[in-house]
Design an enzyme around this catalytic site. Sequence first.
Site, short mmCIF file in Angstrom:
data_model
loop_
_atom_site.label_atom_id
_atom_site.label_comp_id
_atom_site.label_asym_id
_atom_site.label_seq_id
_atom_site.Cartn_x
_atom_site.Cartn_y
_atom_site.Cartn_z
N ASP A 13 0.93 -1.26 0.13
CA ASP A 13 -0.03 0.03 0.03
C ASP A 13 0.85 1.05 0.03
OD1 ASP A 13 -2.39 -1.71 0.44
OD2 ASP A 13 -1.78 -2.04 2.60
N HIS A 41 -4.11 -1.81 -6.14
CA HIS A 41 -3.40 -0.53 -6.68
C HIS A 41 -4.44 0.74 -6.97
CE1 HIS A 41 0.42 -2.51 -6.68
NE2 HIS A 41 0.34 -2.78 -8.10
N GLY A 414 0.35 14.62 -2.82
CA GLY A 414 -1.05 14.69 -2.71
C GLY A 414 -1.59 13.66 -3.54
#
Length: 429
Positions: A13, A41, A414
């Site tokens: 992850d 994913h 981000g």
Amino acid sequence: MPATILIGAQWGDEGKGKATDLLAKDIDYVVKFNGGNNAGHTVVIGGDKYVLHLLPSGILNENVVPVIANGVVINPEVLFDEIATLNSRGVNTDKLVISANAHIIAPFHRTIDLVTERFLGKRQLGTTGRGIGPTYADKINRIGIRVQDLFDKSVLRQKIEGSLSNKNHMLVKVFNRRSVSVTEMLDYLLSFAERMRPMIADTSLLLNNALDCGKHVLFEGGQATMLDVDHGSYPFVTSSNATVGGAITGAGIGPTRVNKVIGVAKSYTTRVGAGPFPTELHDEYGEWLQKRGYEVGATTGRKRRCGWFDGVVARYATRINGITDYVLTKLDVLTGLDRIPICVGYKVGDSVFREMPVSQSDFHHAVPIYEDLPGWQCNISECESFDSLPPEARGYVLALEDLIKARISVIGTGPERENIIIRHPLGIF
């Protein structure tokens, strides 16, 4: 032409999907070489979120040939569900190529996985229940069903009979379940054969020929270093090799083909399922990381366990994989903290470890040794260069770089595709 391998440096992850998507514009082939639909994913493109469990992330780029290689285990039902979902959203999947030597996950593998995990009680490993382990067990025991077997009915029947001979006995006598019908299973698997036929190839030959022709090939690892069956936190691991060696055997290429190994790590650490996790937080900071980072497993839906960055784990990943460059993701999640601890070693009893303990007992009892770094308060999601980051964020990255013994070349700031800083051009080809 040399190849590049992309590896998770923690417990999965880490953002490998985003890293693959970042590199996709420079590559011709993206290859999944291990695991199955036991990991997810997540890639965000233009505000749209795509979660892939079995298909390679590169399938989202129309110029890339996505390949599922021989080291992968395939649930055909999941395969076609994912293809249908992507097609409904306008993604072309016609270029997908699948190895004839990949193994098939049958429904009885999932049944065995679930009942075995329940039978373990308090000793549960926290598997995803997708049948991955039992399928790899059949592969090692030489009773597995491969993709190529789907195209010969008599061979497929023999393979199913061989695989079920011991499983039916176990299901009935040990778990009090009904036996699995060979004929029903034969009909079920044959129903996928003709749909899969156009996708099947000798992917080892395909990839080696592509490399000989100067094509750019990226090998995308599933799971991560600490989940590798040989090098991870055994037995709380997956059933395949998720490290760089898994790419060699799982795709059928030689080691001299590899030019660069890119590790992907979060700016903190997460884990799903049972097993040791030295820097895990059971306080408000752990909850804060979980909420700020939206840390929910893409495959299981379980909340991820969260903790501070573990430099021992990442340095171990550098060593095991020969990582040349890192992609550091989710630096933005740490925004707002006054101080950010990083783990620089472990204490076990009276002993201090600066490297990964070889004893799993020591690792289970490891107490992290922390160094505190100053945090930052401003939004970094729109920063376009390393120098535009606040000095505290730059200091954090440099401290991690020194700790993990490899350069941090790309920084994620981000969730969006464009929220990245290229600190060092990867120059992967």
